[in-house]
Design an enzyme around this catalytic site. Structure first.
Site, PDB file in Angstrom:
ATOM      1  N   ARG A 182      -7.057  11.703  -5.325  1.00  0.00           N
ATOM      2  CA  ARG A 182      -8.041  10.966  -5.261  1.00  0.00           C
ATOM      3  C   ARG A 182      -9.305  11.997  -5.247  1.00  0.00           C
ATOM      4  O   ARG A 182     -10.448  11.784  -5.980  1.00  0.00           O
ATOM      5  CB  ARG A 182      -8.215  10.148  -4.115  1.00  0.00           C
ATOM      6  N   TYR A 200     -15.203 -11.699  -0.528  1.00  0.00           N
ATOM      7  CA  TYR A 200     -15.831 -10.358  -0.620  1.00  0.00           C
ATOM      8  C   TYR A 200     -16.922 -10.726  -1.591  1.00  0.00           C
ATOM      9  O   TYR A 200     -18.115 -10.050  -1.402  1.00  0.00           O
ATOM     10  CB  TYR A 200     -14.742  -9.643  -1.296  1.00  0.00           C
ATOM     11  N   ARG A 248       0.924  -1.166  -0.048  1.00  0.00           N
ATOM     12  CA  ARG A 248       0.200  -0.159   0.002  1.00  0.00           C
ATOM     13  C   ARG A 248       0.939   1.274   0.039  1.00  0.00           C
ATOM     14  O   ARG A 248       0.604   2.245   0.229  1.00  0.00           O
ATOM     15  CB  ARG A 248      -0.931   0.209   1.107  1.00  0.00           C
ATOM     16  N   ARG A 301      -3.337   6.697   1.050  1.00  0.00           N
ATOM     17  CA  ARG A 301      -3.770   7.767   1.992  1.00  0.00           C
ATOM     18  C   ARG A 301      -2.859   8.389   2.954  1.00  0.00           C
ATOM     19  O   ARG A 301      -3.344   9.653   3.281  1.00  0.00           O
ATOM     20  CB  ARG A 301      -5.097   7.457   2.614  1.00  0.00           C
ATOM     21  N   ASP A 327      -6.504  -2.621  -7.554  1.00  0.00           N
ATOM     22  CA  ASP A 327      -7.257  -3.309  -6.376  1.00  0.00           C
ATOM     23  C   ASP A 327      -7.481  -4.653  -6.776  1.00  0.00           C
ATOM     24  O   ASP A 327      -7.567  -5.062  -7.830  1.00  0.00           O
ATOM     25  CB  ASP A 327      -8.425  -2.824  -5.654  1.00  0.00           C
TER      26      ASP A 327
HETATM   27  O1  1CP Z   1       0.106  -1.709  -2.458  1.00  0.00           O
HETATM   28  C1  1CP Z   1      -0.335  -0.735  -3.319  1.00  0.00           C
HETATM   29  O2  1CP Z   1       0.141   0.519  -3.179  1.00  0.00           O
HETATM   30  C2  1CP Z   1      -1.176  -0.992  -4.640  1.00  0.00           C
HETATM   31  C3  1CP Z   1      -2.342  -0.874  -4.659  1.00  0.00           C
HETATM   32  C4  1CP Z   1      -3.487  -1.969  -3.923  1.00  0.00           C
HETATM   33  C5  1CP Z   1      -3.259  -3.220  -3.679  1.00  0.00           C
HETATM   34  C6  1CP Z   1      -2.108  -4.034  -3.669  1.00  0.00           C
HETATM   35  C7  1CP Z   1      -4.735  -1.517  -3.297  1.00  0.00           C
HETATM   36  C8  1CP Z   1      -5.141  -0.215  -3.498  1.00  0.00           C
HETATM   37  N1  1CP Z   1      -5.151  -2.361  -3.017  1.00  0.00           N
HETATM   38  C9  1CP Z   1      -4.714  -3.821  -2.911  1.00  0.00           C
HETATM   39  C10 1CP Z   1      -4.798  -4.840  -2.502  1.00  0.00           C
HETATM   40  C11 1CP Z   1      -5.951  -5.302  -1.489  1.00  0.00           C
HETATM   41  N2  1CP Z   1      -7.130  -4.786  -1.519  1.00  0.00           N
HETATM   42  C12 1CP Z   1      -6.102  -6.256  -0.767  1.00  0.00           C
HETATM   43  C13 1CP Z   1      -4.919  -7.056  -0.565  1.00  0.00           C
HETATM   44  C14 1CP Z   1      -3.949  -6.533   0.424  1.00  0.00           C
HETATM   45  C15 1CP Z   1      -4.110  -6.171   1.633  1.00  0.00           C
HETATM   46  O3  1CP Z   1      -4.739  -7.022   2.508  1.00  0.00           O
HETATM   47  O4  1CP Z   1      -4.138  -4.988   2.013  1.00  0.00           O
HETATM   48  C16 1CP Z   1      -7.205  -6.329  -0.171  1.00  0.00           C
HETATM   49  C17 1CP Z   1      -7.894  -7.279   0.848  1.00  0.00           C
HETATM   50  C18 1CP Z   1      -8.241  -5.446  -0.899  1.00  0.00           C
HETATM   51  C19 1CP Z   1      -9.563  -5.006  -0.651  1.00  0.00           C
HETATM   52  C20 1CP Z   1      -9.792  -3.379  -0.288  1.00  0.00           C
HETATM   53  N3  1CP Z   1      -9.553  -2.526  -1.381  1.00  0.00           N
HETATM   54  C21 1CP Z   1      -9.775  -3.024   0.955  1.00  0.00           C
HETATM   55  C22 1CP Z   1      -9.618  -3.743   2.100  1.00  0.00           C
HETATM   56  C23 1CP Z   1     -10.827  -3.943   2.666  1.00  0.00           C
HETATM   57  C24 1CP Z   1     -10.744  -5.000   3.962  1.00  0.00           C
HETATM   58  O5  1CP Z   1     -11.828  -5.844   4.155  1.00  0.00           O
HETATM   59  O6  1CP Z   1      -9.928  -4.846   4.893  1.00  0.00           O
HETATM   60  C25 1CP Z   1      -9.647  -1.467   0.939  1.00  0.00           C
HETATM   61  C26 1CP Z   1      -9.816  -0.599   2.012  1.00  0.00           C
HETATM   62  C27 1CP Z   1      -9.525  -1.220  -0.767  1.00  0.00           C
HETATM   63  C28 1CP Z   1      -9.798  -0.001  -1.058  1.00  0.00           C
HETATM   64  C29 1CP Z   1      -8.091   0.319  -1.662  1.00  0.00           C
HETATM   65  N4  1CP Z   1      -7.458  -0.227  -2.427  1.00  0.00           N
HETATM   66  C30 1CP Z   1      -6.258   0.457  -2.491  1.00  0.00           C
HETATM   67  C31 1CP Z   1      -6.128   1.535  -2.018  1.00  0.00           C
HETATM   68  C32 1CP Z   1      -5.172   2.506  -1.572  1.00  0.00           C
HETATM   69  C33 1CP Z   1      -7.495   1.651  -1.282  1.00  0.00           C
HETATM   70  C34 1CP Z   1      -8.253   2.687  -0.326  1.00  0.00           C
HETATM   71  C35 1CP Z   1      -8.832   3.693  -1.197  1.00  0.00           C
HETATM   72  C36 1CP Z   1      -8.890   4.964  -0.676  1.00  0.00           C
HETATM   73  O7  1CP Z   1      -9.624   5.169   0.393  1.00  0.00           O
HETATM   74  O8  1CP Z   1      -8.377   5.817  -1.365  1.00  0.00           O
END
Ligand code: 1CP
Length: 355
Positions: free
Chosen positions: A40, A154, A27, A31, A77
């Site tokens: 964003r 999910y 990540r 943010r 994502d």
């Molecule tokens: O790592 C990076 O910088 C690349 C971008 C990336 C990756 C690899 C994002 C951007 N998401 C992910 C993978 C991801 N997405 C995972 C697997 C890794 C992990 O466990 O962190 C999972 C479970 C998700 C699902 C997801 N998408 C969540 C988690 C929800 C939960 O159940 O806990 C969330 C919050 C998102 C949205 C998201 N994806 C990425 C970002 C930066 C965000 C936040 C969006 C925002 O508010 O700007």
């Protein structure tokens, strides 16, 4: 073969000698960076950032302008696949991901299409191509996907879950239905990751965020078996270079030997296992990624450096075959300064392990 100015990350994954331990952060685009929040806001929402190749590229590069990171990771994502299967992904402000439609019965599973990565997911491939062009060979680009099990949580729960009640009910009451879903997801992930590799991803990582909620038997049957199928279906070489594959099961420290046995190149660790213990168990079989607790980024610079040193010492052994990372994603409340302390400490403190 296109030249890479810094290939430490790929070399470490392949257990080749490096001058310092490579580091990136899960990540790393997100943010905690004010420039991410600004873009964003301009894009409107998270999916609009992902679906516009210029925006996705810009966000991918933001952390690399601040820090000497050894890899870039595609901004996207894991939930792009279920969205492309027609489930209708959306994000409500301040909340996690949600789906308009969920998977409830056999006909839902049977009717799910396997997305064509260059069609429904063409926006991801465009982002990969744009990022590769703009990276100009500085560092390698990591592509990624969710594991079938994690994606299925999910798709069945309809969003994030604390108890995983619906998917566990399906696993134990209707196992055939869940296995068919997982198999379709595995086929989709193989096509998706191979398309990312063709578009320019120089290594790929599979995120199994929720495999660790299962018993050892169920982990093998419902999560690992499908990651194993994916590892065997991936194109492992492109443009004259190996394309290393990393598997990450959060809370999967007790299963690292089984994960390594899939034939992946690296196993990523969360912080709940001591990396010295992991290294003793794995030996030279695969590279290891990890594994600082992301919450340590709230500590003082001295404490962060001390923790980095402890992890480097724990891995020991000439230092090669180690990719430094956090044990899970960096959180939005970390200061960009502390992230910088972490990254610089890895480079500075790891040099003696490689001489
Ligand atoms: O790592 C990076 O910088 C690349 C971008 C990336 C990756 C690899 C994002 C951007 N998401 C992910 C993978 C991801 N997405 C995972 C697997 C890794 C992990 O466990 O962190 C999972 C479970 C998700 C699902 C997801 N998408 C969540 C988690 C929800 C939960 O159940 O806990 C969330 C919050 C998102 C949205 C998201 N994806 C990425 C970002 C930066 C965000 C936040 C969006 C925002 O508010 O700007």
């Amino acid at each position: 073969m296109s030249e890479l100015k810094n290939d430490r990350y790929l070399r470490a994954l392949l257990k080749q000698p490096v001058d310092a331990t490579p580091v990136w952060m899960m990540r790393q685009a997100g943010r905690y960076l004010p420039e991410y929040r600004a873009l964003r806001a301009e894009a409107g929402d998270f999916m609009s950032l992902c679906k516009n190749a210029e925006f996705a590229c810009e966000v991918t590069l933001q952390p690399l302008r601040r820090y000497p990171l050894d890899a870039a990771i595609l901004f996207s994502d894991i939930l792009t696949i279920p969205d492309a299967m027609g489930l209708g992904l959306y994000f409500e402000t301040g909340e996690g991901p949600k789906f308009e439609r969920t998977i409830e019965c056999m006909s839902d599973v049977v009717n799910l299409p396997i997305p064509d990565p260059e069609q429904e997911l063409g926006y991801v491939m465009n982002a990969v191509r744009t990022i590769r062009r703009e990276l100009k060979g500085e560092v390698p680009l990591i592509g990624f996907s969710g594991s079938p099990w994690t994606l299925a949580t999910y798709m069945i729960e309809g969003g994030s879950s604390k108890t995983f009640g619906k998917i566990k009910k399906m696993a134990f009451a209707e196992p055939k239905m869940l296995h068919l879903l997982l198999d379709k997801l595995a086929d989709s992930v193989i096509l998706y990751l191979n398309a990312q590799i063709k578009a320019g991803a120089q290594s790929v990582m599979i995120f199994d965020t929720w495999g660790g909620i299962l018993t050892p038997r169920d982990y093998k049957a419902f999560s690992l078996a499908y990651m194993d199928k994916i590892v065997k279906g991936l194109v492992r070489e492109n443009d004259g270079r190996k394309v290393p594959v990393t598997l990450f099961t959060k809370n999967g420290g007790m299963w690292i030997e089984d994960i390594a046995a899939t034939g992946c190149d690296a196993v990523a660790l969360d912080w709940t296992i001591d990396i010295a213990d992991a290294k003793r168990r794995i030996g030279d079989k695969v590279a290891l990624q990890g594994n600082m607790d992301p919450a340590m980024l709230h500590a003082s610079p001295e404490r962060i450096r001390e923790e980095v040193k402890t992890i480097l010492d724990g891995f020991g052994d000439g230092g090669t075959g180690h990719v430094f990372n956090l044990g899970h994603g960096i959180t939005p409340d970390v200061t960009p300064e502390n992230a910088g302390v972490f990254i610089n400490s890895v480079h500075e403190l790891s040099k003696p392990y490689h001489s």
